[in-house]
Design an enzyme around this catalytic site. Structure first.
Site, PDB file in Angstrom:
ATOM      1  N   GLU A 101      24.813  33.891  64.834  1.00  0.00           N
ATOM      2  CA  GLU A 101      25.461  32.670  65.320  1.00  0.00           C
ATOM      3  C   GLU A 101      24.962  32.234  66.699  1.00  0.00           C
ATOM      4  O   GLU A 101      25.719  32.178  67.667  1.00  0.00           O
ATOM      5  CB  GLU A 101      26.979  32.848  65.320  1.00  0.00           C
ATOM      6  CG  GLU A 101      27.546  32.989  63.925  1.00  0.00           C
ATOM      7  CD  GLU A 101      29.072  32.921  63.859  1.00  0.00           C
ATOM      8  OE1 GLU A 101      29.735  33.185  64.874  1.00  0.00           O
ATOM      9  OE2 GLU A 101      29.594  32.582  62.781  1.00  0.00           O
ATOM     10  N   GLU A 128      28.674  34.581  55.609  1.00  0.00           N
ATOM     11  CA  GLU A 128      29.946  35.222  55.960  1.00  0.00           C
ATOM     12  C   GLU A 128      31.090  34.388  55.418  1.00  0.00           C
ATOM     13  O   GLU A 128      31.031  33.148  55.432  1.00  0.00           O
ATOM     14  CB  GLU A 128      30.140  35.278  57.481  1.00  0.00           C
ATOM     15  CG  GLU A 128      29.242  36.213  58.229  1.00  0.00           C
ATOM     16  CD  GLU A 128      29.561  36.197  59.733  1.00  0.00           C
ATOM     17  OE1 GLU A 128      30.690  35.830  60.117  1.00  0.00           O
ATOM     18  OE2 GLU A 128      28.664  36.529  60.507  1.00  0.00           O
ATOM     19  N   GLU A 156      38.130  43.158  66.087  1.00  0.00           N
ATOM     20  CA  GLU A 156      38.197  42.654  64.709  1.00  0.00           C
ATOM     21  C   GLU A 156      38.829  43.641  63.729  1.00  0.00           C
ATOM     22  O   GLU A 156      38.614  43.550  62.526  1.00  0.00           O
ATOM     23  CB  GLU A 156      36.795  42.202  64.265  1.00  0.00           C
ATOM     24  CG  GLU A 156      36.437  40.919  64.995  1.00  0.00           C
ATOM     25  CD  GLU A 156      35.047  40.378  64.734  1.00  0.00           C
ATOM     26  OE1 GLU A 156      34.129  41.195  64.507  1.00  0.00           O
ATOM     27  OE2 GLU A 156      34.885  39.143  64.777  1.00  0.00           O
ATOM     28  N   LYS A 157      39.622  44.559  64.280  1.00  0.00           N
ATOM     29  CA  LYS A 157      40.172  45.604  63.396  1.00  0.00           C
ATOM     30  C   LYS A 157      41.131  45.051  62.346  1.00  0.00           C
ATOM     31  O   LYS A 157      41.317  45.669  61.307  1.00  0.00           O
ATOM     32  CB  LYS A 157      40.822  46.728  64.195  1.00  0.00           C
ATOM     33  CG  LYS A 157      41.982  46.344  65.095  1.00  0.00           C
ATOM     34  CD  LYS A 157      42.464  47.579  65.864  1.00  0.00           C
ATOM     35  CE  LYS A 157      43.505  47.246  66.912  1.00  0.00           C
ATOM     36  NZ  LYS A 157      43.007  46.375  68.014  1.00  0.00           N
TER      37      LYS A 157
HETATM   38  C1  GLA Z   1      31.721  35.119  63.123  1.00  0.00           C
HETATM   39  C2  GLA Z   1      30.767  36.240  63.480  1.00  0.00           C
HETATM   40  C3  GLA Z   1      31.178  37.573  62.935  1.00  0.00           C
HETATM   41  C4  GLA Z   1      32.673  37.772  63.038  1.00  0.00           C
HETATM   42  C5  GLA Z   1      33.374  36.633  62.323  1.00  0.00           C
HETATM   43  C6  GLA Z   1      34.881  36.764  62.309  1.00  0.00           C
HETATM   44  O1  GLA Z   1      31.367  34.404  62.028  1.00  0.00           O
HETATM   45  O2  GLA Z   1      29.445  35.971  63.094  1.00  0.00           O
HETATM   46  O3  GLA Z   1      30.496  38.577  63.669  1.00  0.00           O
HETATM   47  O4  GLA Z   1      33.054  37.821  64.362  1.00  0.00           O
HETATM   48  O5  GLA Z   1      33.066  35.449  62.992  1.00  0.00           O
HETATM   49  O6  GLA Z   1      35.483  35.750  61.558  1.00  0.00           O
END
Ligand code: GLA
Ligand code: ZN
Length: 676
Positions: free
Chosen positions: A158, A315, A363-364
């Site tokens: 990203e 994702e 992010e757990k």
């Molecule tokens: C983004 C990031 C991931 C993660 C997700 C969580 O898309 O690329 O690493 O943090 O968000 O939704």
């Protein structure tokens, strides 16, 4: 008909997988990793993205590399028939690097250098960072070039943000010199006599800042263009060793739909396949019809930025996320809908963030295929298994692509200029939402839609719609003209044809170079607050006009509807102009979706097109992919109530059963059929 090869040539199936962080479990790898493989295979997972944020585990101290764990992971994936989407780790860097070389840390627009932490925040210019990235990427490519697990490169993560450090300022000035040649040319293009802002040297120029210059539209636009170039350049820098050492392994970086900071049509040209991250805010109620239409737009846009090829849903969350204001669970059926909606629009993958939830940190509690219970019995895992099965059944559609004859224009540079401009509604010009509304109207009328920008070829289309094309980029107006002359239908709106590519107003009347093809002069534009409305009647129905109402004078165009209120009552609200073999509509005011749905059903029919399915019930969307194995129609019920559609003779791709006539889809039901 275009049939594209599989993304990974030795995996001719839909890719199903997600971001996988085995390095977070090194202490328990003997139990956790084998369990991961077992759960992945049972869920039909055939690809995992590894190493995305692994720099500190790959190079714990400068020059000391510890690839052994990754060797083991790659071997394990290969043994289990799973392909790796192997990442370059530049999305986050180790602490030692920030400590030793502060230049790698980004500087914010108010000229403060970040401390170490977070991610996606490196300087884009820093020679040290570039050298470190080049070294790391070279080592990865050399080490895994012949590894059977290597399927694809995932470049960084990203890309986004911007850096205002002294090194980036230098590079910006260099870029400006190349673009403008002389400081006088730059001063003139940016209208710098205004507020005495003329520069006498390129060295005086600083990037836009809240503590310096923020009101120079020419500067703001140039900075955004420059930042896009910085990312394109950084991407090219990252892939250089990968291309050289592994020329057959495709590269991508994951994009974020309409993320405003990078012109994705430029970055998209550099990607072998587009990939993107989709996190729709499903509500589990009737509002999901809107959520699905929003996602549909993003899918079409992401397909468009890489030239229409099948792309990757890199994702998505198999369950809730953890960063929205309200992190709802997805009720049963939504994961399948969300996943097959991607396929319906041209994705050849369904990938998740994340494969396994971590035990700690940020992010757990983000949704994952494998939860803290490590169970095969939980609802989310079982739904992921069902998606895996559905994808396997869809293999005949792999590599097929939409063949849409309608395009909607969404242009990043136009957006930048329009949003920066001070006029009308400074509470927000609503560009993105407006383009989405036009896109949705075509979808609701039953048509597949491409999303293109002002630089794209118009020749494949019968109908092109350019909402709020405030900035006309070089050549666009000429291409619109040629398109209409040759028989195409173009739709223009209020706030179009105001400025050129330097954000300088067209003289002699708007819509500038589009004036002749539109057959009118757009004299002035009223802005209405949220309590105010105007009205007009078209085809016997009354509609509202809101936000922006342009007052136009026909110069050959035929008036189809007129305003009914305010001092410009009687002025045209909708016109059509016959031009060459085609026609050009002008929608003078912002309207609701209802009007656009009615107008576009008419316009598409008039252009000789037929909908994919007639009379779509509310909340149902459909798309088509065409390839060597036939025409595949995807029908999606995006609401939690049953809906009945009428199908032509076709075969259900999953079950092989023949279908024709009325067919009911349950709540959030999706169907893929092959047309006879
Ligand atoms: C983004 C990031 C991931 C993660 C997700 C969580 O898309 O690329 O690493 O943090 O968000 O939704
Ligand atoms: Zn920098």
């Amino acid at each position: 008909m275009a049939q594209y090869p599989p993304i990974m040539k030795d995996k001719p199936v839909f890719l199903h997988g997600g971001d996988y962080n085995p390095d977070q479990w090194l202490n328990e790898k003997s139990t956790v990793w084998p369990r991961d493989m077992e759960l992945a295979k049972k869920a039909g997972i055939n690809t995992l993205s590894v190493g995305i944020f692994s720099w500190a585990t790959l190079e714990p101290e400068e020059g000391r590399y510890t690839f052994e764990w990754l060797d083991e992971v790659m071997d394990m994936l290969a043994q289990n028939g799973i392909k790796a989407v192997l990442a370059t780790p530049s999305g986050a860097r180790p602490a030692w690097m920030a400590e030793k070389y502060p230049e790698v840390l980004r500087v914010t627009e108010d000229r403060r250098r970040n401390l170490f932490g977070e991610r996606h925040n490196h300087c884009l210019t820093s020679p040290v960072y570039r050298e470190k990235v080049r070294k790391m990427n070279t080592l990865l490519a050399e080490r895994y070039k012949d590894h059977p697990a290597l399927g694809m490169w995932h470049i960084s993560n990203e890309y986004g943000g911007e850096c205002h450090c002294p090194l980036c300022q230098q590079r910006f000035r260099q870029w400006l010199k190349e673009r403008y040649g002389t400081i006088d040319k730059l001063n003139d293009d940016w209208w710098n006599t205004f507020w005495s802002h003329r520069y006498s040297s390129f060295d005086q120029i600083e990037s836009p800042s809240s503590i310096g210059e923020s009101g120079s539209h020419g500067l703001n636009l140039a900075w955004k263009r420059f930042t896009t170039q910085q990312f394109c350049d950084f991407y090219s820098w990252e892939i250089e060793p990968l291309r050289r050492i592994t020329p057959d392994v495709p590269c991508t970086t994951n994009l974020m739909h309409t993320y405003p900071g990078i012109n994705y049509f430029e970055l998209g040209r550099l990607l072998d396949r587009c990939s993107w991250d989709n996190y729709p805010q499903w509500t589990n109620d009737m509002r999901d019809a809107k959520v699905a239409a929003h996602s549909a737009f993003c899918h079409d846009l992401m397909r468009g930025v890489c030239g229409g090829k099948p792309y990757m849903l890199m994702e998505s969350s198999p369950s809730c996320v953890n960063w929205q204001a309200v992190n709802r669970l997805r009720q049963p059926g939504i994961l399948m809908l969300q996943s097959l909606q991607a396929v319906a629009h041209g994705s050849d993958t369904v990938q998740y963030f994340q494969f396994r939830k971590g035990r700690g940190s940020f992010e757990k509690f983000h949704g994952a295929v494998v939860s803290h219970d490590e169970s095969e019995q939980n609802r989310v895992y079982r739904e992921v298994c069902a998606v895996g099965e559905a994808l396997a059944g869809l293999t005949p559609a792999l590599g097929a692509a939409p063949e849409n004859r309608i395009a909607v224009v969404y242009d990043w540079e136009n957006r930048w200029a329009l949003e920066d401009a001070r006029f009308g509604l400074n509470t927000g010009k609503g560009y993105e939402e407006t383009v989405r509304t036009h896109h949705t109207a075509f979808l609701r009328a039953g048509y597949g839609v491409d999303v293109i920008d002002e630089t794209c070829d118009l020749a494949p289309y019968r109908v092109v719609c350019g909402p709020m094309t405030y900035m006309l980029r070089p050549g666009f107006a000429q291409r619109v003209r040629a398109f209409v002359e040759a028989g195409g239908t173009y739709i223009s709106t209020y706030c179009s044809g105001w400025v050129n590519e330097e954000d300088l107003c067209f003289m002699g009347g708007f819509p500038g170079p589009l004036r002749e093809v539109c057959g009118l002069w757009d004299e002035e534009t009223d802005a209405l607050d949220e309590t105010q409305r105007n009205r007009f009647t078209w085809n016997g129905r009354s509609y509202e006009a809101k936000d922006f109402c342009a007052v136009v004078h026909p110069e050959g165009a035929q008036v189809l509807a007129a305003y009914e209120e305010r001092f410009y009552q009687g002025a045209p609200a909708l016109t059509v102009n016959a031009f060459g073999k085609g026609r050009c509509y002008y929608i003078a005011a912002r309207t609701g979706e209802d009007f656009l749905c009615d107008l576009y059903a008419h316009v598409a029919k008039e252009a000789g097109l037929s909908p994919l399915l007639p009379a779509l019930p509310s909340g149902v969307l459909c798309t088509e992919r065409v390839g060597a194995n036939g025409r595949f129609l995807f029908v999606m019920n995006t609401v939690p109530e049953a809906r009945t559609v009428t199908l032509p003779a076709c075969t259900d791709v999953q079950t092989g059963l023949m279908r024709k006539g009325d067919c009911t889809l349950g709540a959030y039901g999706v169907m893929a059929v092959r047309l006879a």
